[in-house]
Design a protein around this motif. Structure first.
Motif, PDB file in Angstrom:
ATOM      1  N   ARG A 146      47.486 142.682  54.010  1.00 14.91           N
ATOM      2  CA  ARG A 146      46.372 142.671  53.061  1.00 14.91           C
ATOM      3  C   ARG A 146      46.292 143.973  52.297  1.00 14.91           C
ATOM      4  N   LEU A 190      43.361 135.300  49.083  1.00 20.52           N
ATOM      5  CA  LEU A 190      42.361 135.693  50.072  1.00 20.52           C
ATOM      6  C   LEU A 190      41.994 134.526  50.988  1.00 20.52           C
ATOM      7  N   LEU A 197      44.598 140.301  46.691  1.00 21.92           N
ATOM      8  CA  LEU A 197      43.833 139.246  47.360  1.00 21.92           C
ATOM      9  C   LEU A 197      43.063 138.313  46.429  1.00 21.92           C
TER      10      LEU A 197
END
Lengths: 330, 520, 335
Positions: B356, B415, B362
């Protein structure tokens, strides 16, 4: 109800809706708000603001902020005016005065943007601090520079060939409007259709991931600041030619309008999100608010305060929007 | 407060265990990550908790620590219901956590870090810290963990092992009755680790309960009375340590025969061309004289404990961190000025450990993410128009080939994808460029077993097409399953090398746990 | 080897403000003989009091890695209200009133920053405009004059030292006590170093942040009072861009914009340094138009020093994996 509110808050046209609502609310108290004359005035007031907001958008997309734009305008305004003024300018009466002055505007804008960008990228200074310092420095420099060239607070007597930029036009379309349209289209195209555009969003979204994926992160950030400086220079040309004077207090109060317009339009302060069409709507909204407050006959200081409130409102909407987007995505 | 403890003690005498966890469940965004975990911890005992990354260990611990509410299930301390709303309540209930990432404030002194939860005051109405008392208490706690330092010393001047001991001292300061250790030995020297083990024994002898989480199964068996094994959010095993061997534990952690999880090895021997050639790579304090090669078509693993320099090596190879000396060559060409761009131009790809943080945009969609690394290849002006249709076509193709499950490749933000699918997005991003050398750092962290098998398959396919692959992993089983060769790192050096089929789990771990001479 | 050289550059960066101060004093002492007179130093202290007081509050905010751009506007609002509606209040009451208005101003900032989670610089940028607009409206953009008791405060003193300097000294001592001796003060450092870690450690982060912005507003009000009593009248430029010298003072004094490092003592020193420069420029009869240029150059240097120091510290705290033979143990070279 909650779902409706949520859709409204995340809608791209929320701002347009707010603008219409505002006009409707004001109509009974200031009927002249709905008239061709007002519309024209609003558009003319919008133009330089839009140029600034477009420049600011590039910087906001890479998660920076440029507070130096108004001082960049002021400084380039007085330097260029000192070059071409008929009242003892360096190039007074010279045929090249106006072209050279225009180049001076643009060079100053580019140089300031470049310096800001380099400080942020190479020296690791926070952008709001760098550009805040640039703001004081340049506004101080503009005042000092004016004091060397003029006994009054501004530099007037600019050549007619220059003032025509702000006042003239082709076939009834003002030059300023044409300039704005060209810049807006170019910016829209740059953001949506080029590698640089993709890189700008990527850097704003996640600079680390961008670097790992081969994006020249530092260069992209510098370019964003340079574009902001360039747009500030263009706006300075429009304002200066309209006023027909170079003044060190040029646009002193529009900084908040610019950032506010971008944020109201939906450009995120946290980077990675923003579109030129949103910015146009944001600028339209603020210009209409401004005009409305004027028509109601409120004092300048109240307008000042109201605008601060509007910025706060925009920031709140921005924060809410981010939260909702995260929640919807999850 | 002491009377409360007395009554707790008397209740304990009545037979209720110190900590009882029953049927814990937890879902994130509709995905169940914890599917009913139950265990008990008796006073004076140590409970080992093992499982692969993503098996639900950390979720369980976060629930016990009050950082996450469970979706279902109950907990009880001394037979009384325990449902902490935050970590403060957990601390008040007598649970202390020693995290892998230490929670110390470097700009405060040792004494202040120890007293942070409740600064002592001399006068109750005046919020003035009683520094003398704070110092005395800190000195006492430091003695209890056998650490000979001034309480006034700032934490940023302590060595990692010393910081760990300060953290333990902090746990002792709160009158904790249950201490949870999460991978405590990874940053310790062998002497510090021995000191820690002695301390754990002391804690047990004093009647405290210990939960010990570690990848080093030998340590778990040595320290603990019972071992709980988690896999994919389910508790698959719970038995006395005396009755199991490390072999048992590995099997129950993986849950299926290794052959099913990992793709078959290619019959053909690795080719003879060198894909990646690293010579004498050195950065003071980080890595020392790394020299190794990866052949085309070969999968080489790097094993090592956390802090051994494995991830740092990858970052240096890809030009993200500097190196003082040494060269890196891809397909025989030395990369002159290493930067991510230069390395990519030479044909390298790098899947980072932190998906991430370093891998994804994201809020953007799958295609935008997959196309990102490709943009640097477009040999045109950055301001020239993008060949959008071509990019989208290639990216969708890549997304399909790794079987990303998303309902909209353009608009759905990554995401909202599962960990496995997010990792596939990063894989697709690099596969699109057909890399000559692919470095994968922890490619399966936090991913369910199904997705893991798919990713191993993709890596093997990639190697068969001629890419040199370097896999870095903290899961030794993973390296055993996919690699043709395994290099073991410790204290920033390559200390051992093993070639398939002579890959031996115990030997790799032993090499990884070597201490640097003179380090202790 | 590499470590010791970065440590050396860190030491240089850390002492840079002190070196700068010495350089400035020597330079002005040579160029303007009057500069070294005792009375001149007393003047410098008295004139730096208002910035120093506000800088103390700013320091606490900066320790949290926040910022307050609205302090100048808060000063103006306080002065406008006190001068317009409460002109005849005795000095202590006027002081209390302005401090209270400042606290209210800070509480509004805190509400948006803590309650709604909006970036501090944008909130305080907005309240800067709202505050200035409000004060301009109240005063009809005219001069606002201070009452006689307030004026007397500005001109008076005790034991030969002006009340302004006394106020500064008391604020500094109290702030030092808060910073070093109270849980709140230590929490500031913990939160600034690692906000998430502080939350995990059970520190009431939101309450501390809220209190800090209120405190910053309070001290802005007090600084506004001191400044008002000295200049006797608040024009429309009162407190304008005061945030600059205030932030600069803190950063010059070693407080980091990135949080967790620094302290109030340094900030007061920074305020005095800036006033010394201005004072020297006045004694040299420098072009007043150049003042903002000089001040912004100083701020630039301060921010530059801070960012370089932050970079070096980040490099130093990066985890060392191995112990290089021949490198001394870290503790012996650490400072």
């Amino acid at each position: 109800m909650w779902r409706f509110l949520r859709r409204l808050l995340t809608s791209e046209y929320l701002v347009l809706l707010l603008t219409a609502l505002y006009v409707l609310c004001l109509w009974p108290f200031a009927p002249e708000i709905v008239s061709a004359q007002t519309a024209l005035e609003v558009i003319m007031a919008m133009l330089p603001l839009l140029l600034l907001a477009i420049g600011q958008t590039f910087v906001l997309i890479v998660a920076g902020i440029d507070l130096s734009i108004t001082s960049t305008m002021a400084f380039s305004s007085v330097v260029a005016a000192a070059l071409m003024t008929g009242d003892g300018g360096y190039l007074a009466g010279n045929a090249l005065a106006v072209p050279v002055a225009l180049i001076a505007f643009l060079l100053i804008g580019l140089a300031v943007g470049c310096a800001n960008g380099l400080c942020v990228v190479r020296l690791g200074m926070p952008s709001f601090m760098v550009t805040l310092v640039a703001q004081t420095f340049l506004s101080g420099a503009a005042i000092w520079f004016t004091s060397l060239h003029s006994t009054s607070v501004s530099i007037g007597d600019l050549p007619a060939a220059f003032s025509v930029i702000g006042r003239g036009g082709i076939a009834g379309i003002p030059y300023a409007l044409l300039l704005c349209l060209v810049v807006a289209f170019a910016a829209h195209w740059l953001l949506g259709r080029t590698t640089l555009g993709r890189w700008l969003y990527a850097v704003g979204n996640n600079p680390r991931a961008a670097t790992v994926s081969g994006v020249p992160t530092g260069r992209v950030i510098i370019i964003a600041f340079v574009l902001s400086g360039f747009c500030a220079a263009l706006a300075s040309i429009v304002y200066t030619s309209r006023l027909e004077t170079g003044t060190p207090v040029l646009g002193q109060r529009v900084l908040l309008d610019v950032i506010g317009a971008a944020v109201i339009g939906g450009v995120s302060l946290f980077g990675g999100r923003g579109k030129i069409s949103w910015v146009i709507l944001g600028v339209l909204f603020l210009s209409v608010v401004d005009k409305g407050l004027q028509l109601l006959g409120l004092s300048q200081s109240i307008v000042f305060a109201v605008k601060g409130g509007v910025i706060l409102l925009a920031a709140i909407i921005d924060a809410l929007r981010s939260r909702i987007l995260v929640r919807v995505a999850a | 407060m002491s009377s409360a403890r007395d009554s707790a003690a008397s209740e304990r005498a009545g037979g209720a265990p110190l900590l009882k966890v029953e049927g814990l469940r937890k879902s994130f965004f509709g995905v169940e990550v914890l599917k009913g975990v139950s265990f008990t911890l008796e006073a004076g005992k140590a409970l080992g908790v093992i499982g692969e990354n993503g098996s639900g260990k950390s979720t369980t611990m976060n629930i016990i620590n009050g950082l996450l509410p469970p979706s279902a299930g109950t907990m009880a301390i001394d037979g009384r219901p325990y449902a902490p709303a935050n970590s403060k309540e957990a601390a008040r209930a007598g649970i202390a956590f020693i995290h892998q990432e230490l929670n110390l404030f470097e700009n405060l002194s040792i004494a202040e870090n120890l007293a942070l939860q409740a600064f002592p005051r001399r006068i109750s109405w005046l919020p003035q810290i009683d520094k003398a008392r704070m110092r005395a208490r800190a000195a006492d706690l430091l003695r209890r963990v056998d650490l000979d330092l001034s309480p006034d010393m700032l934490v940023n001047r302590l060595a990692p092992g010393e910081r760990q001991l300060v953290e333990i001292a902090k746990a002792l300061s709160g009158d904790a009755r249950i201490i949870v250790f999460d991978e405590p030995t990874t940053s310790l020297t062998s002497r510090e680790a021995e000191r820690l083990f002695a301390l754990v024994a002391q804690l047990k002898a004093r009647g405290l309960g210990v939960i010990y989480i570690s990848h080093i199964l030998e340590d778990v068996l040595r320290l603990c009375d019972d071992v709980v094994t988690l896999r994919d959010g389910t508790m698959v095993d719970n038995r006395p340590a005396a009755s199991v061997t490390t072999g048992h534990l590995i099997e129950s952690m993986l849950g299926r025969p290794i052959a099913e999880l990992f793709p078959p090895r290619s019959a053909a021997a690795p080719r003879q061309e060198v894909a990646l050639d690293v010579r004498g790579l050195t950065q003071p304090g980080i890595v020392h004289d790394l020299t190794f090669r990866v052949m085309r078509g070969e999968i080489v693993g790097i094993a090592g404990l956390m802090g051994s320099g494995r991830s740092e090596t990858a970052r240096i190879l890809f030009g993200l961190d500097p190196a003082l000396s040494g060269t890196v060559a891809v397909n025989g060409t030395v990369i002159a000025q290493r930067s991510p761009r230069a390395c990519m131009a030479a044909g390298m790809a790098f899947l980072t450990e932190d998906r991430r943080g370093d891998g994804l945009l994201l809020p953007e969609g799958v295609l935008t993410n997959v196309e990102l690394a490709r943009l640097a290849d477009l040999r045109t002006n950055a301001a020239a128009p993008l060949p959008q249709a071509m990019l989208d076509r290639d990216a969708s193709e890549a997304a399909r080939s790794v079987r990303i499950k998303a309902h909209d490749l353009v608009r759905q933000p990554v995401l909202s994808l599962s960990g496995g699918n997010q990792q596939k997005v990063v894989l697709a991003k690099w596969l699109l460029r057909e890399p000559a050398v692919f470095i994968l750092d922890e490619p399966t962290r936090g991913i369910d077993v199904g997705a893991k098998a798919e990713i191993y398959g993709l890596v093997r396919q990639l190697a068969e097409r001629g890419t040199g692959v370097l896999v870095i992993s903290s899961e030794v089983e993973e390296l055993l399953g996919v690699c043709d060769r395994v290099l073991t790192m410790a204290h920033g050096e390559i200390v051992a090398e093993f070639t398939w089929p002579e890959l031996d789990r115990a030997a790799i771990l032993r090499a990884a746990m070597q201490r640097q001479e003179g380090a202790a | 080897m590499q470590t010791s050289s970065t440590r050396a550059s860190l030491a240089v960066l850390r002492s840079a403000p002190a070196l700068l101060f010495v350089a400035v004093v020597v330079l002005f002492a040579i160029l303007a003989p009057r500069f070294l007179e005792v009375q001149n130093f007393a003047n410098i202290l008295t004139q730096s009091a208002n910035v120093a007081i506000v800088a103390v509050g700013m320091t606490f905010v900066l320790l949290l890695a926040g910022v307050d751009l609205s302090v100048g506007a808060a000063m103006y609002v306080c002065a406008a209200v006190a001068g317009l509606y409460f002109k005849d209040l005795p000095a202590p009451a006027a002081m209390a009133l302005m401090t209270a208005i400042g606290a209210l101003f800070g509480a509004i900032n805190a509400l948006f920053i803590v309650g709604l989670g909006i970036a501090a610089f944008i909130v305080t940028l907005a309240t800067l405009f709202v505050g200035r607009g409000l004060a301009l409206h109240l005063s009809q953009t005219k001069m606002v004059f201070a009452g006689d008791p307030v004026l007397a405060f500005g001109q008076g003193g005790f034991l030969g030292i002006s009340y302004a300097v006394w106020t500064m000294a008391i604020v500094l001592l109290l702030a030092l006590w808060v910073q070093q001796w109270t849980p709140y003060g230590r929490y500031l450092y913990a939160i600034g170093a690692d906000r998430e870690g502080a939350r995990k450690a059970g520190i009431p982060v939101r309450r501390v942040v809220f209190a800090t912005y209120v405190l910053c507003g309070t001290l802005a009000g007090l600084g506004g009072f001191v400044s008002f009593s000295q200049v006797a009248a608040a024009s429309s430029g009162f407190g304008l861009q005061k945030e600059f010298p205030v932030i600069a003072a803190a950063v010059l004094g070693g407080t980091s914009l990135f949080g967790g490092r620094g302290g109030v003592l340094g900030s007061v020193f920074g305020a005095i340094l800036i006033q010394t420069v201005q004072n020297g420029l006045v004694l040299l009869n420098a072009n007043p138009y150049l003042y903002p240029l000089v001040i912004s150059a100083i701020i630039f240097i301060a921010v530059l020093l801070d960012s370089q120091r932050t970079r070096i510290l980040a490099r130093l705290t990066r985890r060392q994996i191995r112990i290089e033979p021949g490198v001394e143990a870290r503790r012996s070279t650490a400072t």
